[in-house]
Design a protein around this motif. Sequence first.
Motif, PDB file in Angstrom:
ATOM      1  N   ALA A 230       0.829  -1.212   0.000  1.00  0.00           N
ATOM      2  CA  ALA A 230       0.000   0.000   0.000  1.00  0.00           C
ATOM      3  C   ALA A 230       0.861   1.259   0.000  1.00  0.00           C
ATOM      4  CB  ALA A 230      -0.921   0.006   1.226  1.00  0.00           C
ATOM      5  N   GLY A 231       2.141   1.103   0.322  1.00  0.00           N
ATOM      6  CA  GLY A 231       3.039   2.249   0.280  1.00  0.00           C
ATOM      7  C   GLY A 231       3.333   2.743  -1.129  1.00  0.00           C
TER       8      GLY A 231
ATOM      9  N   HIS B 298      -7.639   3.335   1.421  1.00  0.00           N
ATOM     10  CA  HIS B 298      -6.426   3.140   2.207  1.00  0.00           C
ATOM     11  C   HIS B 298      -5.558   4.401   2.234  1.00  0.00           C
ATOM     12  CE1 HIS B 298      -7.506  -1.063   1.479  1.00  0.00           C
ATOM     13  NE2 HIS B 298      -6.610  -1.443   2.365  1.00  0.00           N
ATOM     14  N   CYS B 299      -6.109   5.564   1.907  1.00  0.00           N
ATOM     15  CA  CYS B 299      -5.262   6.735   1.673  1.00  0.00           C
ATOM     16  C   CYS B 299      -4.379   7.073   2.878  1.00  0.00           C
ATOM     17  CB  CYS B 299      -6.090   7.939   1.236  1.00  0.00           C
ATOM     18  SG  CYS B 299      -7.469   8.342   2.314  1.00  0.00           S
TER      19      CYS B 299
ATOM     20  N   SER C 120      -1.912   4.099   3.438  1.00  0.00           N
ATOM     21  CA  SER C 120      -0.895   4.126   2.386  1.00  0.00           C
ATOM     22  C   SER C 120       0.123   5.237   2.622  1.00  0.00           C
ATOM     23  CB  SER C 120      -1.548   4.311   1.013  1.00  0.00           C
ATOM     24  OG  SER C 120      -2.354   3.209   0.678  1.00  0.00           O
TER      25      SER C 120
ATOM     26  N   LYS D  82       2.581   4.131   5.311  1.00  0.00           N
ATOM     27  CA  LYS D  82       3.503   3.101   4.839  1.00  0.00           C
ATOM     28  C   LYS D  82       4.499   3.673   3.818  1.00  0.00           C
ATOM     29  CE  LYS D  82       1.910  -0.337   7.248  1.00  0.00           C
ATOM     30  NZ  LYS D  82       2.728  -0.954   8.319  1.00  0.00           N
TER      31      LYS D  82
ATOM     32  N   THR E  85       7.546  -5.276   2.227  1.00  0.00           N
ATOM     33  CA  THR E  85       6.291  -4.752   1.682  1.00  0.00           C
ATOM     34  C   THR E  85       5.344  -5.936   1.416  1.00  0.00           C
ATOM     35  OG1 THR E  85       7.336  -4.730  -0.513  1.00  0.00           O
ATOM     36  CG2 THR E  85       7.252  -2.652   0.679  1.00  0.00           C
TER      37      THR E  85
END
Length: 310
Positions: A186-187, A194-195, A198, A201, A225
């Motif tokens: 999600a990074g 997931h903003c 994310s 991450k 990850t």
Amino acid sequence: MDFSHKLISIIFPVLTILFLVFFMPPYLIFKLISYIFRSFFPEDVAGKVVLITGASSGIGEHLAYEYARKGARLALVARREDRLTEVADEARRLGSPDVLIIPADVSKPEHCKTFVDQAVNYFGRLDHLVSNAAVIQLSMFEDVTRISDFQRIMSTNFWGSVYGAHFAVPHLRKNKGKIIVMASIAGFLPLPKHCFYSAAKAALISFYEALRVEFGSDIGITIVTPGLIYTDMVLQKSYSSEVQTSLVLGQTAEGCAKSIVRSACRGDAYLTEPFWYRTFWLFKMLCPDLLDSLCLLSLIRRHRSANKTS
């Protein structure tokens, strides 16, 4: 000055392509030889001290078991003392010679200092810091009524890792130790809902990449990850009702933990687990618009199924 930048913009890409054509083959051969060598001669963590945050469940729990099988001494950190006690008992049964449990909240800097100090005072050293503690909270950005409700994501997922590293680094440097940081795909993937997760991450990835350059060979850093891992957090109804987990094949927490410990002992700089999830990174580099559409498609499918239900 503008002319200089225009000239460099023309010349530099050409030079870069030529450099890669001649440099990449020997570089990839070197990396392959290095990987094979490190695979045959990994670090032996028997008797070494490993501190794991978020060790009460999920990936953190299974990391404790995997390190225990290799004979490491463990300092387990989480908020739930009762669960830590259960994990510690199992870790001892699997082979860890000594386990210390430390109830703490990584989002509080004073707790981070305390658990690092307790681990070092108890064991006399620190060899691996596994920064695993995390929380998740899903929402479409436009549905958020108070941004402050999401502060705990950054406080735990990013600052919680930074605090722990800050206090652990002097001890890790003494033993040329390692930091294993749990980021997420999600990074770098634009996942709907997931903003905030994310963002935290992505911050972790950039932060530890910078630290890797600062530390050089003094402290190894493995950035993990993971993709979809079947942990309690993912399997709970509040998550599965928001995310189409059936669209992507996931992996067990136990299998993920085994790969992480192997990667850390090899001294890898990065690990994506399952490995095939790395193809998403290639999509992001080569055709980001297509990746955006794929991620958006999963959201549209969810909305359509919701409309059909109603």
